[in-house]
Design an enzyme around this catalytic site. Structure first.
Site, PDB file in Angstrom:
ATOM      1  N   CYS A   1      -0.294   4.551   2.243  1.00 41.29           N
ATOM      2  CA  CYS A   1      -0.484   3.970   3.281  1.00 41.29           C
ATOM      3  C   CYS A   1       0.665   4.278   4.019  1.00 41.29           C
ATOM      4  O   CYS A   1       1.422   5.153   5.480  1.00 41.29           O
ATOM      5  CB  CYS A   1      -0.737   2.464   3.951  1.00 41.29           C
ATOM      6  SG  CYS A   1      -1.889   1.952   3.450  1.00 41.29           S
ATOM      7  N   ASP A   2       2.294   3.936   3.376  1.00 40.31           N
ATOM      8  CA  ASP A   2       3.620   3.869   3.549  1.00 40.31           C
ATOM      9  C   ASP A   2       4.517   4.541   2.625  1.00 40.31           C
ATOM     10  O   ASP A   2       5.794   4.289   3.207  1.00 40.31           O
ATOM     11  CB  ASP A   2       3.798   1.791   3.309  1.00 40.31           C
ATOM     12  CG  ASP A   2       2.901   1.192   4.613  1.00 40.31           C
ATOM     13  OD1 ASP A   2       2.056   1.342   5.380  1.00 40.31           O
ATOM     14  OD2 ASP A   2       2.819   0.488   3.610  1.00 40.31           O
TER      15      ASP A   2
ATOM     16  N   CYS B   1       0.142  -1.332  -0.359  1.00 41.28           N
ATOM     17  CA  CYS B   1       0.409   0.327  -0.298  1.00 41.28           C
ATOM     18  C   CYS B   1       0.641   0.989  -0.136  1.00 41.28           C
ATOM     19  O   CYS B   1       1.456   1.770   0.940  1.00 41.28           O
ATOM     20  CB  CYS B   1      -1.430  -0.377   1.207  1.00 41.28           C
ATOM     21  SG  CYS B   1      -2.105   1.700   1.360  1.00 41.28           S
TER      22      CYS B   1
END
Ligand code: NAP
Length: 309
Positions: free
Chosen positions: A138-139, A135
């Site tokens: 997200c990261d 992701c």
């Protein structure tokens, strides 16, 4: 909760599920929507949605899904969090087993969606959260001013590669063929971006590193057979999705890849059970088609209930 018989239980809170919930609660059917983790589904990991009508200039995935939820709340949709473990067909009612507890429903709409596929190579699991990610939204911000890779050639890989250039000094786009599958507009943006370097015809052989995290990705050229190592701090995997229907393998008809088989009206192999969105076998997986499915499944559930009376 256990004494109630719901008209509709919806399993999954992504665009298809929330749309189905909007329609059934607006139709005043007693509805429960069960979500395992976070409402919004895969869209929650999308930075900008540019192809959902009504939002010129695009809208952030989480913002869009917040609007879906607010819209459902307007019609009083009941929601709960839990993992659906099984679905038992008892004829007129269906038993939905949520965290070990049975909930009765007259109809069920499955909108569990899909999750990122894994490479299944050595080192991948070991370095999840320490370099390997599924992701970018997200990261991505953890990888500032370092070189990273992304694997895949579809829309997700192209979109995420572009997003990752906000942080990384360089993004290697590692693809197993020599042309991308992504839509033309995304390809043009990828090729115009100086920070993205495509690595063609290449398969990830393994991920290597030490206790501090991943350090190297070993690739094999699928044409020449040559091996190449790239020293990368991060590797994002965007090679497609797998449907989240394994818990229903004994219950419903699935295809060889695990997608739920339905007719055009979202009916599954069990009367009164419908499937909508990415978990259903269909041609196009988009937010717009998930929304369309959710509406169809809801209307068909309503019709099923009327016919049963
Ligand atoms: P996808 O379209 O299925 O693409 C997966 C990519 O990964 C393909 O390029 C494929 O290679 C590659 N791949 C598959 N298995 C692999 C493996 N084991 N090792 C290495 N590479 C592998 O998946 P996606 O990009 O996640 O998109 C999923 C769906 O969502 C699509 O329908 C897509 O259009 C949609 N989507 C739309 C948008 C948008 O409209 N903005 C954004 C994201 C996703 P090959 O090309 O060689 O098969």
């Amino acid at each position: 909760m256990s004494d109630t018989i719901y008209d509709v239980v919806i399993i999954g809170g992504g665009p298809a599920g929330l749309t189905a919930g909007l329609y059934t609660s607006r139709a005043q059917l007693k509805t429960l929507l069960v979500e395992r983790m976070i409402m919004g589904g895969q869209v929650m990991t999308t930075t900008k949605v540019e192809n959902y009508p009504g939002f010129p200039g695009g809208i952030d995935g989480p913002d869009l899904m917040m609007r879906f939820q607010e819209h459902c709340q307007e019609f009083g949709l009941e929601t709960s969090y839990g993992e659906v473990e099984n679905l038992i067909d008892r004829g007129e009612t269906k038993e939905v087993v949520i965290d070990g507890k049975p909930v009765q429903a007259r109809t069920v709409i499955i909108t569990t969606g899909a999750e990122p596929a894994k490479l299944n190579v050595t080192g991948e699991q070991e370095f999840v959260g320490r370099g390997v990610s599924y992701c970018a939204t997200c990261d991505g911000a953890f990888f500032r001013d370092v070189e990273i890779g992304i694997v895949g050639g579809g829309d997700t890989a192209a979109e995420e590669a572009l997003f990752l250039t906000r942080f990384a000094s360089k993004v290697y786009l590692i693809h197993r063929r020599d042309e991308l599958r992504a839509t033309k507009i995304l390809q043009e943006r990828v090729f115009a971006n100086d920070k993205i370097e495509p690595v063609w015809n290449s398969a990830v052989e393994r991920v290597e590193g030490d206790s501090s995290g991943m350090k190297t990705v070993v690739l094999k050229n699928r044409v020449s057979g040559e091996q190449r190592s790239l020293d990368l701090e991060g590797l994002f995997v965007a090679i497609g999705v797998i449907p989240k229907a394994h818990f229903l393998a004994e219950v419903l008809d699935l295809d060889a890849e695990g997608y739920i088989l339905t007719d055009a009206e979202c009916r599954t192999s069990i009367p009164g059970v419908f499937a909508a969105g990415d978990v259903r076998k269909k041609l196009l997986k988009q937010i717009a088609t998930a929304v369309g499915d959710g509406a169809v499944a809801a209307i068909m559930a309503e019709k099923y209930l009327m016919d049963a009376e």
